[in-house]
Design a protein around this motif. Structure first.
Motif, PDB file in Angstrom:
ATOM      1  N   LEU A   1       0.809  -1.216   0.000  1.00  0.00           N
ATOM      2  CA  LEU A   1       0.000   0.000   0.000  1.00  0.00           C
ATOM      3  C   LEU A   1       0.845   1.269   0.000  1.00  0.00           C
ATOM      4  O   LEU A   1       0.476   2.276  -0.598  1.00  0.00           O
ATOM      5  CB  LEU A   1      -0.935   0.020   1.217  1.00  0.00           C
ATOM      6  N   THR A   2       1.970   1.239   0.689  1.00  0.00           N
ATOM      7  CA  THR A   2       2.748   2.464   0.860  1.00  0.00           C
ATOM      8  C   THR A   2       3.817   2.684  -0.210  1.00  0.00           C
ATOM      9  O   THR A   2       4.408   3.760  -0.255  1.00  0.00           O
ATOM     10  CB  THR A   2       3.419   2.470   2.251  1.00  0.00           C
ATOM     11  N   ARG A   3       4.069   1.717  -1.042  1.00  0.00           N
ATOM     12  CA  ARG A   3       5.035   1.923  -2.130  1.00  0.00           C
ATOM     13  C   ARG A   3       4.427   2.766  -3.223  1.00  0.00           C
ATOM     14  O   ARG A   3       3.210   2.882  -3.351  1.00  0.00           O
ATOM     15  CB  ARG A   3       5.444   0.584  -2.732  1.00  0.00           C
ATOM     16  N   ARG A   4       5.296   3.304  -4.041  1.00  0.00           N
ATOM     17  CA  ARG A   4       4.803   4.027  -5.213  1.00  0.00           C
ATOM     18  C   ARG A   4       4.064   3.046  -6.109  1.00  0.00           C
ATOM     19  O   ARG A   4       4.437   1.878  -6.195  1.00  0.00           O
ATOM     20  CB  ARG A   4       5.969   4.647  -5.961  1.00  0.00           C
ATOM     21  N   PRO A   5       3.024   3.498  -6.792  1.00  0.00           N
ATOM     22  CA  PRO A   5       2.212   2.564  -7.590  1.00  0.00           C
ATOM     23  C   PRO A   5       2.992   1.814  -8.671  1.00  0.00           C
ATOM     24  O   PRO A   5       2.617   0.712  -9.043  1.00  0.00           O
ATOM     25  CB  PRO A   5       1.171   3.477  -8.223  1.00  0.00           C
ATOM     26  N   ALA A   6       4.070   2.368  -9.185  1.00  0.00           N
ATOM     27  CA  ALA A   6       4.819   1.699 -10.252  1.00  0.00           C
ATOM     28  C   ALA A   6       5.778   0.645  -9.710  1.00  0.00           C
ATOM     29  O   ALA A   6       6.264  -0.194 -10.461  1.00  0.00           O
ATOM     30  CB  ALA A   6       5.601   2.731 -11.058  1.00  0.00           C
ATOM     31  N   THR A   7       6.070   0.662  -8.416  1.00  0.00           N
ATOM     32  CA  THR A   7       7.064  -0.227  -7.830  1.00  0.00           C
ATOM     33  C   THR A   7       6.631  -1.690  -7.734  1.00  0.00           C
ATOM     34  O   THR A   7       7.415  -2.567  -8.051  1.00  0.00           O
ATOM     35  CB  THR A   7       7.483   0.289  -6.432  1.00  0.00           C
ATOM     36  N   PRO A   8       5.404  -2.033  -7.316  1.00  0.00           N
ATOM     37  CA  PRO A   8       5.067  -3.459  -7.130  1.00  0.00           C
ATOM     38  C   PRO A   8       5.074  -4.237  -8.442  1.00  0.00           C
ATOM     39  O   PRO A   8       4.786  -3.700  -9.509  1.00  0.00           O
ATOM     40  CB  PRO A   8       3.659  -3.437  -6.549  1.00  0.00           C
ATOM     41  N   SER A   9       5.386  -5.513  -8.320  1.00  0.00           N
ATOM     42  CA  SER A   9       5.365  -6.378  -9.493  1.00  0.00           C
ATOM     43  C   SER A   9       3.922  -6.751  -9.835  1.00  0.00           C
ATOM     44  O   SER A   9       2.995  -6.448  -9.093  1.00  0.00           O
ATOM     45  CB  SER A   9       6.176  -7.643  -9.222  1.00  0.00           C
ATOM     46  N   GLU A  10       3.747  -7.456 -10.941  1.00  0.00           N
ATOM     47  CA  GLU A  10       2.405  -7.866 -11.358  1.00  0.00           C
ATOM     48  C   GLU A  10       1.773  -8.811 -10.334  1.00  0.00           C
ATOM     49  O   GLU A  10       0.588  -8.713 -10.048  1.00  0.00           O
ATOM     50  CB  GLU A  10       2.458  -8.551 -12.727  1.00  0.00           C
ATOM     51  N   ASP A  11       2.566  -9.728  -9.792  1.00  0.00           N
ATOM     52  CA  ASP A  11       2.049 -10.663  -8.785  1.00  0.00           C
ATOM     53  C   ASP A  11       1.601  -9.920  -7.534  1.00  0.00           C
ATOM     54  O   ASP A  11       0.560 -10.228  -6.953  1.00  0.00           O
ATOM     55  CB  ASP A  11       3.113 -11.702  -8.415  1.00  0.00           C
ATOM     56  N   GLU A  12       2.409  -8.932  -7.113  1.00  0.00           N
ATOM     57  CA  GLU A  12       2.052  -8.158  -5.935  1.00  0.00           C
ATOM     58  C   GLU A  12       0.785  -7.339  -6.177  1.00  0.00           C
ATOM     59  O   GLU A  12      -0.072  -7.232  -5.304  1.00  0.00           O
ATOM     60  CB  GLU A  12       3.201  -7.249  -5.524  1.00  0.00           C
ATOM     61  N   ARG A  13       0.656  -6.768  -7.365  1.00  0.00           N
ATOM     62  CA  ARG A  13      -0.556  -6.002  -7.687  1.00  0.00           C
ATOM     63  C   ARG A  13      -1.785  -6.903  -7.675  1.00  0.00           C
ATOM     64  O   ARG A  13      -2.842  -6.523  -7.172  1.00  0.00           O
ATOM     65  CB  ARG A  13      -0.419  -5.344  -9.060  1.00  0.00           C
ATOM     66  N   ALA A  14      -1.659  -8.089  -8.218  1.00  0.00           N
ATOM     67  CA  ALA A  14      -2.785  -9.030  -8.235  1.00  0.00           C
ATOM     68  C   ALA A  14      -3.157  -9.461  -6.823  1.00  0.00           C
ATOM     69  O   ALA A  14      -4.342  -9.544  -6.483  1.00  0.00           O
ATOM     70  CB  ALA A  14      -2.440 -10.245  -9.085  1.00  0.00           C
TER      71      ALA A  14
END
Length: 135
Positions: A89-102
């Motif tokens: 939640l606290t990372r910049r939106p572009a930082t998480p990987s696809e798996d983390e976003r899912a």
């Protein structure tokens, strides 16, 4: 007789069969957890309930466990660690990987309040991470 006199229609006089809660109702979550953990021996579960001062007959417990055995197993969603979800939640939106976003999308989809809180947290995280843009 007053009950019949006070009703507007004859349908209001029918009481209907309301299902009563089982005596095991307060312990169903406990029993489901124990069953999911592999504890399926009815005698042991009965002794555990007796030690918790749970009312209930052995036959009621046996019928409940039989229903659990007959039900198809449900795949529970994986448990996520609070620290990991907070990091997402606290990372910049572009930082998480696809798996983390899912995974984050799956976590937020289960609770609308959590989704709203996540929007606020991400907004504050963006503000904190880029203070130069505010000046």
């Amino acid at each position: 007789m007053l009950r019949y006199a006070r009703t507007a229609t004859c349908q209001d006089t029918l009481r209907g069969n309301r299902p009563r809660p089982s005596r095991l109702a307060p312990y169903e979550l406990y029993l489901e957890r124990r069953f999911a953990a592999g504890r399926t021996n009815i005698k042991r579960l009965h002794h555990e309930l007796i030690s918790q001062n749970a009312p209930g007959a052995y036959r009621v417990l046996r019928a409940y466990i039989a229903a659990l055995r007959a039900a198809p197993p449900q795949a529970l969603p994986p448990r996520r660690r609070v620290r990991r979800v907070t990091g997402w939640l606290t990372r910049r939106p572009a930082t998480p990987s696809e798996d983390e976003r899912a995974a984050l999308k799956d976590v937020l989809a289960r609770c609308p309040e959590r989704d709203t809180a996540a929007e606020h947290v991400q907004g504050v995280a963006l503000l904190v991470s880029s203070p130069a843009k505010l000046a």
